[in-house]
Design a protein around this motif. Structure first.
Motif, PDB file in Angstrom:
ATOM      1  N   GLN A 130     -28.186  61.774  46.379  1.00  0.00           N
ATOM      2  CA  GLN A 130     -27.679  63.068  47.048  1.00  0.00           C
ATOM      3  C   GLN A 130     -28.983  64.013  47.480  1.00  0.00           C
ATOM      4  OE1 GLN A 130     -24.746  65.061  44.587  1.00  0.00           O
ATOM      5  NE2 GLN A 130     -24.487  63.120  43.459  1.00  0.00           N
ATOM      6  N   VAL A 131     -30.079  64.004  46.578  1.00  0.00           N
ATOM      7  CA  VAL A 131     -31.148  64.850  46.849  1.00  0.00           C
ATOM      8  C   VAL A 131     -31.808  64.202  47.959  1.00  0.00           C
ATOM      9  CG1 VAL A 131     -33.309  65.890  46.047  1.00  0.00           C
ATOM     10  CG2 VAL A 131     -31.182  65.838  44.425  1.00  0.00           C
ATOM     11  N   PHE A 132     -32.123  63.045  47.808  1.00  0.00           N
ATOM     12  CA  PHE A 132     -32.841  62.221  48.959  1.00  0.00           C
ATOM     13  C   PHE A 132     -32.311  62.457  50.332  1.00  0.00           C
ATOM     14  CE2 PHE A 132     -33.733  58.413  51.502  1.00  0.00           C
ATOM     15  CZ  PHE A 132     -35.115  58.420  51.709  1.00  0.00           C
ATOM     16  N   ASN A 133     -30.902  62.134  50.569  1.00  0.00           N
ATOM     17  CA  ASN A 133     -30.053  62.412  51.682  1.00  0.00           C
ATOM     18  C   ASN A 133     -30.249  63.745  52.238  1.00  0.00           C
ATOM     19  OD1 ASN A 133     -29.154  59.771  51.378  1.00  0.00           O
ATOM     20  ND2 ASN A 133     -27.455  60.221  50.521  1.00  0.00           N
ATOM     21  N   TRP A 134     -30.288  64.841  51.320  1.00  0.00           N
ATOM     22  CA  TRP A 134     -30.479  66.282  51.828  1.00  0.00           C
ATOM     23  C   TRP A 134     -31.495  66.568  52.461  1.00  0.00           C
ATOM     24  CZ3 TRP A 134     -33.145  70.770  51.115  1.00  0.00           C
ATOM     25  CH2 TRP A 134     -32.421  71.899  51.468  1.00  0.00           C
ATOM     26  N   VAL A 135     -32.812  66.100  51.621  1.00  0.00           N
ATOM     27  CA  VAL A 135     -34.089  66.361  52.021  1.00  0.00           C
ATOM     28  C   VAL A 135     -34.237  65.509  53.315  1.00  0.00           C
ATOM     29  CG1 VAL A 135     -36.537  65.830  51.421  1.00  0.00           C
ATOM     30  CG2 VAL A 135     -35.096  66.595  49.702  1.00  0.00           C
ATOM     31  N   THR A 136     -33.796  64.405  53.491  1.00  0.00           N
ATOM     32  CA  THR A 136     -33.971  63.739  54.596  1.00  0.00           C
ATOM     33  C   THR A 136     -33.555  64.278  55.844  1.00  0.00           C
ATOM     34  OG1 THR A 136     -33.989  61.465  53.640  1.00  0.00           O
ATOM     35  CG2 THR A 136     -33.477  61.625  56.059  1.00  0.00           C
ATOM     36  N   GLU A 137     -32.218  64.956  55.765  1.00  0.00           N
ATOM     37  CA  GLU A 137     -31.593  65.964  56.702  1.00  0.00           C
ATOM     38  C   GLU A 137     -32.659  67.128  57.022  1.00  0.00           C
ATOM     39  OE1 GLU A 137     -28.895  66.666  59.651  1.00  0.00           O
ATOM     40  OE2 GLU A 137     -29.089  64.931  58.697  1.00  0.00           O
ATOM     41  N   TYR A 138     -32.878  67.667  56.015  1.00  0.00           N
ATOM     42  CA  TYR A 138     -33.433  68.920  56.077  1.00  0.00           C
ATOM     43  C   TYR A 138     -34.926  69.066  56.712  1.00  0.00           C
ATOM     44  CZ  TYR A 138     -35.154  73.619  54.661  1.00  0.00           C
ATOM     45  OH  TYR A 138     -35.853  74.778  54.979  1.00  0.00           O
ATOM     46  N   ILE A 139     -35.604  68.129  56.170  1.00  0.00           N
ATOM     47  CA  ILE A 139     -37.183  68.069  56.802  1.00  0.00           C
ATOM     48  C   ILE A 139     -37.429  66.938  58.135  1.00  0.00           C
ATOM     49  CG2 ILE A 139     -38.019  68.546  54.585  1.00  0.00           C
ATOM     50  CD1 ILE A 139     -39.236  65.762  54.282  1.00  0.00           C
ATOM     51  N   ARG A 140     -36.384  66.142  58.117  1.00  0.00           N
ATOM     52  CA  ARG A 140     -36.185  65.088  59.256  1.00  0.00           C
ATOM     53  C   ARG A 140     -37.361  64.260  59.045  1.00  0.00           C
ATOM     54  NH1 ARG A 140     -31.234  65.768  61.390  1.00  0.00           N
ATOM     55  NH2 ARG A 140     -30.746  67.567  61.869  1.00  0.00           N
ATOM     56  N   SER A 141     -37.558  63.700  58.015  1.00  0.00           N
ATOM     57  CA  SER A 141     -38.645  62.689  57.806  1.00  0.00           C
ATOM     58  C   SER A 141     -38.747  61.493  58.053  1.00  0.00           C
ATOM     59  CB  SER A 141     -39.211  62.846  56.427  1.00  0.00           C
ATOM     60  OG  SER A 141     -40.351  62.074  56.206  1.00  0.00           O
ATOM     61  N   ASP A 142     -39.719  60.825  58.660  1.00  0.00           N
ATOM     62  CA  ASP A 142     -39.809  59.192  58.672  1.00  0.00           C
ATOM     63  C   ASP A 142     -40.422  58.472  57.490  1.00  0.00           C
ATOM     64  OD1 ASP A 142     -38.435  59.400  61.500  1.00  0.00           O
ATOM     65  OD2 ASP A 142     -40.575  59.727  62.418  1.00  0.00           O
ATOM     66  N   TRP A 143     -39.273  58.106  56.718  1.00  0.00           N
ATOM     67  CA  TRP A 143     -39.840  57.640  55.452  1.00  0.00           C
ATOM     68  C   TRP A 143     -40.512  56.342  55.694  1.00  0.00           C
ATOM     69  CZ3 TRP A 143     -39.748  61.488  52.275  1.00  0.00           C
ATOM     70  CH2 TRP A 143     -38.738  62.432  52.277  1.00  0.00           C
ATOM     71  N   PRO A 144     -41.529  55.907  54.823  1.00  0.00           N
ATOM     72  CA  PRO A 144     -41.929  54.687  54.859  1.00  0.00           C
ATOM     73  C   PRO A 144     -41.005  53.571  54.680  1.00  0.00           C
ATOM     74  CG  PRO A 144     -42.668  55.663  52.709  1.00  0.00           C
ATOM     75  CD  PRO A 144     -41.926  56.744  53.738  1.00  0.00           C
ATOM     76  N   THR A 145     -41.128  52.464  55.424  1.00  0.00           N
ATOM     77  CA  THR A 145     -40.147  51.328  55.448  1.00  0.00           C
ATOM     78  C   THR A 145     -40.997  50.011  55.222  1.00  0.00           C
ATOM     79  OG1 THR A 145     -40.260  50.917  57.895  1.00  0.00           O
ATOM     80  CG2 THR A 145     -38.636  52.435  56.894  1.00  0.00           C
ATOM     81  N   LYS A 146     -39.914  48.969  55.086  1.00  0.00           N
ATOM     82  CA  LYS A 146     -40.358  47.709  54.872  1.00  0.00           C
ATOM     83  C   LYS A 146     -39.421  46.806  55.619  1.00  0.00           C
ATOM     84  CE  LYS A 146     -38.575  46.356  50.253  1.00  0.00           C
ATOM     85  NZ  LYS A 146     -38.903  46.011  48.886  1.00  0.00           N
ATOM     86  N   VAL A 147     -39.818  45.742  56.013  1.00  0.00           N
ATOM     87  CA  VAL A 147     -38.905  44.411  56.560  1.00  0.00           C
ATOM     88  C   VAL A 147     -38.533  43.536  55.350  1.00  0.00           C
ATOM     89  CG1 VAL A 147     -38.464  42.788  58.077  1.00  0.00           C
ATOM     90  CG2 VAL A 147     -39.633  44.907  58.856  1.00  0.00           C
ATOM     91  N   LEU A 148     -37.351  43.411  55.121  1.00  0.00           N
ATOM     92  CA  LEU A 148     -36.974  42.353  53.880  1.00  0.00           C
ATOM     93  C   LEU A 148     -37.394  41.011  54.286  1.00  0.00           C
ATOM     94  CD1 LEU A 148     -33.421  43.747  52.982  1.00  0.00           C
ATOM     95  CD2 LEU A 148     -35.840  44.476  51.915  1.00  0.00           C
TER      96      LEU A 148
END
Length: 183
Positions: A130-148
């Protein structure tokens, strides 16, 4: 500048915000390869020294460790290890930046920013999500990703789990910033 740390023994979320509360850097430091707290401390010390050489850190805020056992998640041994690690993080921060770090309760930090959370049972997802989703929406961050690389989702791009530590570090840094505004 303000440094916020989400200090777990496997990953440290690190967020630096400026005097206006804006993100300067937000990243994570993996510590899974180091098995002992002392070697984890060596890796963190080197990272904090790098930060000190690049930024004028005036305030350090560290997420407090869980002090009570949660059903199915935290044993007394885990809590003791987290308390020891938190102490190491505080000591290294003090030694490197010359300021007494402030330990923040994560629930109060979330509340000070206005992050609404409810139980997993009511929300259908864990509080950390829930916190992660809220922070993502608030700061509009491009989080680090990986390809499975395998399995039924092979080729799919997913956000790294460590992004949640980055989000938590931002929560701590932002709550620290808010607490300083009132002084």
């Amino acid at each position: 500048m303000i440094l916020g740390l989400d200090a777990s023994t496997s990953t440290v979320g690190i967020c630096i915000v400026d005097s206006k509360g804006q993100i300067v850097q937000n990243y994570f430091l993996k510590l899974k390869k180091q098995k002992e707290l002392c070697t984890k401390g060596d890796v963190l010390k080197a990272e904090l020294e790098t930060i000190a050489s690049e930024h004028d850190i005036e305030h350090v805020f560290i997420e407090d460790y869980a002090q009570r056992m949660s059903r199915g998640t935290s044993s007394a041994q885990t809590i003791t290890r987290l308390a020891a690690w938190n102490g190491i993080c505080q000591y290294l921060s003090y030694q490197i930046f010359g300021v007494n770090p402030v330990v923040l309760n994560v629930t109060r930090a979330r509340k000070s920013i206005g992050i609404p959370t409810t139980t997993k049972k009511k929300a259908g997802i864990p509080v950390k999500e829930q916190v992660f989703n809220w922070v993502t929406e608030y700061i509009r961050s491009d989080w680090p990703t990986k390809v499975l690389q395998g399995g039924p989702n092979k080729g799919k791009t997913v956000i790294l789990e460590e992004a949640k530590d980055m989000a938590d570090a931002w929560v701590i840094a932002k709550a620290g910033y808010i607490s300083l505004e009132g002084t």
